[in-house]
Design a protein around this motif. Structure first.
Motif, mmCIF file in Angstrom:
data_model
loop_
_atom_site.group_PDB
_atom_site.id
_atom_site.type_symbol
_atom_site.label_atom_id
_atom_site.label_comp_id
_atom_site.label_asym_id
_atom_site.label_seq_id
_atom_site.Cartn_x
_atom_site.Cartn_y
_atom_site.Cartn_z
ATOM 1 N N ASP A 152 7.047 -4.712 6.316
ATOM 2 C CA ASP A 152 5.987 -4.364 7.270
ATOM 3 C C ASP A 152 5.423 -5.580 8.003
ATOM 4 O OD1 ASP A 152 6.281 -1.755 6.522
ATOM 5 O OD2 ASP A 152 4.550 -1.709 5.195
ATOM 6 N N ASN A 153 5.228 -6.666 7.286
ATOM 7 C CA ASN A 153 4.683 -7.880 7.905
ATOM 8 C C ASN A 153 5.312 -9.110 7.264
ATOM 9 O OD1 ASN A 153 3.210 -9.868 9.173
ATOM 10 N ND2 ASN A 153 1.205 -9.174 8.480
ATOM 11 N N ALA B 223 -1.890 -5.165 0.110
ATOM 12 C CA ALA B 223 -1.527 -4.764 1.464
ATOM 13 C C ALA B 223 -2.698 -4.022 2.088
ATOM 14 C CB ALA B 223 -0.288 -3.870 1.441
ATOM 15 N N ASP C 90 -2.163 -5.774 8.312
ATOM 16 C CA ASP C 90 -1.165 -5.005 9.056
ATOM 17 C C ASP C 90 0.104 -4.770 8.235
ATOM 18 O OD1 ASP C 90 -0.218 -3.593 11.244
ATOM 19 O OD2 ASP C 90 0.758 -5.350 12.121
ATOM 20 N N ALA C 91 -0.071 -4.319 7.002
ATOM 21 C CA ALA C 91 1.090 -4.051 6.151
ATOM 22 C C ALA C 91 0.784 -2.912 5.194
ATOM 23 C CB ALA C 91 1.473 -5.297 5.360
ATOM 24 N N GLY C 92 1.793 -2.088 4.966
ATOM 25 C CA GLY C 92 1.719 -1.068 3.943
ATOM 26 C C GLY C 92 2.324 -1.622 2.659
ATOM 27 N N HIS C 93 2.721 -0.741 1.755
ATOM 28 C CA HIS C 93 3.217 -1.167 0.447
ATOM 29 C C HIS C 93 4.489 -2.006 0.553
ATOM 30 C CE1 HIS C 93 3.692 -1.093 -3.857
ATOM 31 N NE2 HIS C 93 4.881 -0.534 -3.765
ATOM 32 N N TRP C 94 5.310 -1.771 1.579
ATOM 33 C CA TRP C 94 6.567 -2.514 1.728
ATOM 34 C C TRP C 94 6.258 -3.826 2.461
ATOM 35 C CZ3 TRP C 94 9.279 0.287 -1.405
ATOM 36 C CH2 TRP C 94 9.096 1.667 -1.440
ATOM 37 N N ARG D 86 -2.825 -1.778 4.345
ATOM 38 C CA ARG D 86 -2.595 -0.334 4.461
ATOM 39 C C ARG D 86 -1.805 0.185 3.252
ATOM 40 N NH1 ARG D 86 0.879 0.440 7.835
ATOM 41 N NH2 ARG D 86 1.380 -1.571 8.775
ATOM 42 N N SER D 87 -2.180 -0.273 2.089
ATOM 43 C CA SER D 87 -1.441 0.049 0.877
ATOM 44 C C SER D 87 -1.388 1.548 0.606
ATOM 45 C CB SER D 87 -2.089 -0.659 -0.321
ATOM 46 O OG SER D 87 -1.449 -0.273 -1.524
ATOM 47 N N ASP E 286 11.036 7.668 3.164
ATOM 48 C CA ASP E 286 11.277 6.243 2.900
ATOM 49 C C ASP E 286 11.467 5.986 1.411
ATOM 50 O OD1 ASP E 286 11.145 5.589 5.552
ATOM 51 O OD2 ASP E 286 9.050 4.938 5.504
#
Length: 238
Positions: free
Chosen positions: A220-221, A176, A212-216, A178-179, A125
């Motif tokens: 992501d959310n 985030a 419920d989000a990672g770095h993007w 899930r950063s 990614d």
């Protein structure tokens, strides 16, 4: 934009390190549809994208970058301290910049760069995202076409968060859940300690968490991010 408003409020959406204004295109269109009394501006920050060719006086930090645009800043999943890679550390920004420095300024294909990044254990990614910083220098498809980078790595390397915010600046930190980056306790404590001080200086500091989000975060959310950011637009008095 609602033309009946003489001086409409303006929101400037800023990308992250090694990004560009294009990162926020889809999400900004959603904001514009929901808040038609606002006008929105996407920019390439200093040392990035089309702005890389504009030589700006240093130091290159968040204070000078913020002064380039406007006095409302959201910091999306970036810590105020040293960046600490999460997981196995494959996408640590400092390591990514260090690797990019070793690459030639002109390359023959984006696929070549993607493969090189993956070979160095960067995620697919991130590899695919990095090559969005390549622009063609010739007719597409021609044998002589090649690509060059649209960022200034020397300037980007200087960009570190400052301890003392410019007077009147309001900074919202969004983490985030899930950063990819680990937020150390000391970083969180620095944010909370800055809240009272910033208020005294006519600005402010706030901390938010996007579930419920990672770095993007915008990919992501997007719904959750939209709900959090919407408070800035609804609470603004033109």
């Amino acid at each position: 934009m609602d033309k009946s408003i003489r001086d409409p409020p303006t929101a400037v959406l800023l990308h992250g390190i090694l990004g560009s204004r294009k990162n926020w295109g889809t999400f900004t269109r959603r904001l514009a549809q929901e808040f038609p009394t606002w006008q929105f501006l996407l920019v390439d920050l200093r040392c990035h994208g089309d702005s890389a060719s504009i030589k700006k006086r240093g130091p290159h930090n968040v204070a000078s970058t913020a002064s380039d645009v406007l006095k409302l800043v959201w910091v999306l999943d970036a810590t105020p301290g040293k960046v600490r890679a999460g997981g196995d550390g494959e996408d640590h920004p400092a390591e990514l910049i260090s690797f990019l420095r070793k690459l030639p300024k002109e390359v023959s294909s984006k696929r070549e760069i993607v493969n090189a990044l993956i070979k160095e254990r960067f995620s697919k990614d991130v590899a695919q995202w990095v090559v969005t910083n390549l622009q063609t220098n010739g007719p597409p498809g021609s044998p002589s076409s090649h690509f060059s980078w649209i960022f200034d790595l020397d300037g980007i390397s200087e960009m570190k968060f400052v301890e003392n915010l410019p007077r009147g600046v309001h900074v919202n930190f969004l983490k985030a859940e899930r950063s990819l980056h680990r937020w150390a306790l000391e970083d969180l404590q620095r944010i909370h300690a800055a809240e009272d001080l910033a208020a005294e200086e006519g600005g402010g500091v706030e901390m938010h968490v996007l579930e419920d989000a990672g770095h993007w975060v915008h990919a992501d959310n997007p719904d959750g991010l939209f709900r959090i950011l919407a408070s800035s637009f609804r609470g603004f008095k033109a």
